[in-house]
Design a protein around this motif. Structure first.
Motif, short mmCIF file in Angstrom:
data_model
loop_
_atom_site.label_atom_id
_atom_site.label_comp_id
_atom_site.label_asym_id
_atom_site.label_seq_id
_atom_site.Cartn_x
_atom_site.Cartn_y
_atom_site.Cartn_z
N LYS A 21 13.50 25.79 57.43
CA LYS A 21 12.13 24.40 57.16
C LYS A 21 11.41 24.52 56.46
CE LYS A 21 11.16 25.90 61.69
NZ LYS A 21 9.76 26.32 62.18
N ASP A 22 11.39 25.74 54.69
CA ASP A 22 11.24 25.43 53.44
C ASP A 22 11.98 24.14 52.60
OD1 ASP A 22 8.40 26.67 54.23
OD2 ASP A 22 9.26 28.89 53.36
N TRP A 23 12.39 24.94 52.43
CA TRP A 23 13.76 24.19 51.95
C TRP A 23 14.26 22.16 52.68
CZ3 TRP A 23 18.69 21.33 53.80
CH2 TRP A 23 19.11 20.76 52.44
N ALA A 24 14.33 22.28 53.66
CA ALA A 24 13.69 20.99 54.12
C ALA A 24 12.61 20.16 53.45
CB ALA A 24 14.07 20.81 55.88
N THR A 25 11.60 20.68 53.35
CA THR A 25 10.06 19.56 53.66
C THR A 25 10.34 20.01 52.22
OG1 THR A 25 8.94 21.44 54.98
CG2 THR A 25 7.97 20.78 52.97
N LEU A 26 10.82 20.92 50.86
CA LEU A 26 11.13 19.94 49.72
C LEU A 26 11.65 19.76 49.47
CD1 LEU A 26 10.89 24.07 47.93
CD2 LEU A 26 9.43 21.91 48.28
N GLU A 27 13.15 19.35 50.13
CA GLU A 27 14.03 18.05 49.85
C GLU A 27 13.16 16.83 50.53
OE1 GLU A 27 17.09 17.65 48.31
OE2 GLU A 27 16.79 20.07 48.01
N LEU A 28 12.38 16.89 51.68
CA LEU A 28 12.09 15.59 51.98
C LEU A 28 10.08 15.28 50.71
CD1 LEU A 28 11.48 13.41 53.89
CD2 LEU A 28 9.50 15.32 54.95
N GLU A 29 9.57 16.46 49.90
CA GLU A 29 9.13 15.77 49.17
C GLU A 29 9.76 15.43 47.86
OE1 GLU A 29 5.87 15.92 48.90
OE2 GLU A 29 5.95 16.05 51.01
N TYR A 30 10.95 16.34 47.80
CA TYR A 30 11.54 15.47 46.30
C TYR A 30 12.10 14.23 46.90
CZ TYR A 30 15.30 15.19 42.97
OH TYR A 30 16.23 15.28 42.24
N ALA A 31 12.81 14.09 47.62
CA ALA A 31 13.06 12.72 48.37
C ALA A 31 12.25 11.02 48.33
CB ALA A 31 14.22 12.04 49.65
N LYS A 32 11.05 11.46 48.18
CA LYS A 32 10.08 11.26 48.55
C LYS A 32 9.13 10.77 47.41
CE LYS A 32 6.88 12.14 52.18
NZ LYS A 32 6.37 12.98 52.97
N LEU A 33 9.38 11.78 46.42
CA LEU A 33 8.71 11.27 44.76
C LEU A 33 9.87 10.73 43.60
CD1 LEU A 33 7.78 15.02 44.31
CD2 LEU A 33 6.45 13.05 44.24
N THR A 34 11.29 10.86 43.96
CA THR A 34 12.52 10.05 43.77
C THR A 34 12.19 8.37 44.28
OG1 THR A 34 13.95 11.83 44.35
CG2 THR A 34 14.88 9.56 43.51
N ALA A 35 12.01 8.45 45.54
CA ALA A 35 11.50 7.40 45.88
C ALA A 35 10.81 6.85 45.29
CB ALA A 35 11.76 6.97 47.50
N ALA A 36 9.30 6.87 45.24
CA ALA A 36 8.32 6.96 44.61
C ALA A 36 8.51 6.15 43.39
CB ALA A 36 7.31 7.20 44.49
N GLU A 37 9.37 6.93 42.60
CA GLU A 37 9.92 6.91 40.58
C GLU A 37 10.57 5.52 40.60
OE1 GLU A 37 12.33 9.03 37.35
OE2 GLU A 37 12.17 9.73 39.65
N LYS A 38 11.45 5.30 41.43
CA LYS A 38 12.78 4.39 41.51
C LYS A 38 11.61 3.47 41.95
CE LYS A 38 16.56 7.05 42.64
NZ LYS A 38 17.58 6.97 41.61
N LEU A 39 11.34 3.11 43.42
CA LEU A 39 10.54 1.91 42.36
C LEU A 39 9.17 1.34 42.34
CD1 LEU A 39 9.02 2.30 46.90
CD2 LEU A 39 11.03 0.91 45.77
N THR A 40 8.57 2.72 41.47
CA THR A 40 7.91 2.24 40.15
C THR A 40 8.64 2.04 38.94
OG1 THR A 40 5.84 4.28 40.88
CG2 THR A 40 6.23 3.64 38.69
#
Length: 117
Positions: A21-40
């Motif tokens: 569960k911790d790993w999945a949460t961290l992966e989801l946060e990483y995906a959100k940050l990566t998407a935000a970086e790319k959109l920016t």
């Protein structure tokens, strides 16, 4: 003895589930940050392109007027503006026919580089 093994196995399974569960949460946060970086980066690129386009159009207008006043020395006032307009149309036709090489491909490379980075 058997219940102790089951208890240990159950504890290990719970620990594995909690870590998953911790790993999945961290992966989801990483995906959100990566998407935000790319959109920016894409938004910044779009804003930069819009500003460059605005300044480019302004410069093209200024160069066209300057060219018309330069042609005025050779031909009449009205013909000089027609000639300058013709030069601008020739430039736009060249850009239109080379749009794949000078506009579309570089933009596609930049966007692909941003998205696949």
């Amino acid at each position: 003895m058997s219940s102790n093994k089951n208890s240990t196995l159950l504890d290990q399974f719970k620990d594995l589930l909690a870590r998953s569960k911790d790993w999945a949460t961290l992966e989801l946060e990483y995906a959100k940050l990566t998407a935000a970086e790319k959109l920016t980066m894409l938004a910044g690129l779009a804003c930069t392109g819009a500003v460059c386009l605005l300044f480019g159009i302004t410069a093209l207008i200024m160069f066209g007027i300057s060219l018309a006043f330069l042609f005025k020395e050779i031909m009449g006032f009205a013909l000089s503006f027609l000639a300058a307009g013709g030069c601008v149309l020739v430039l736009l036709a060249i850009i239109y026919f080379l749009r794949e090489k000078i506009i579309i491909n570089p933009i596609a490379r930049i966007i692909t580089k941003i998205l696949l980075k």
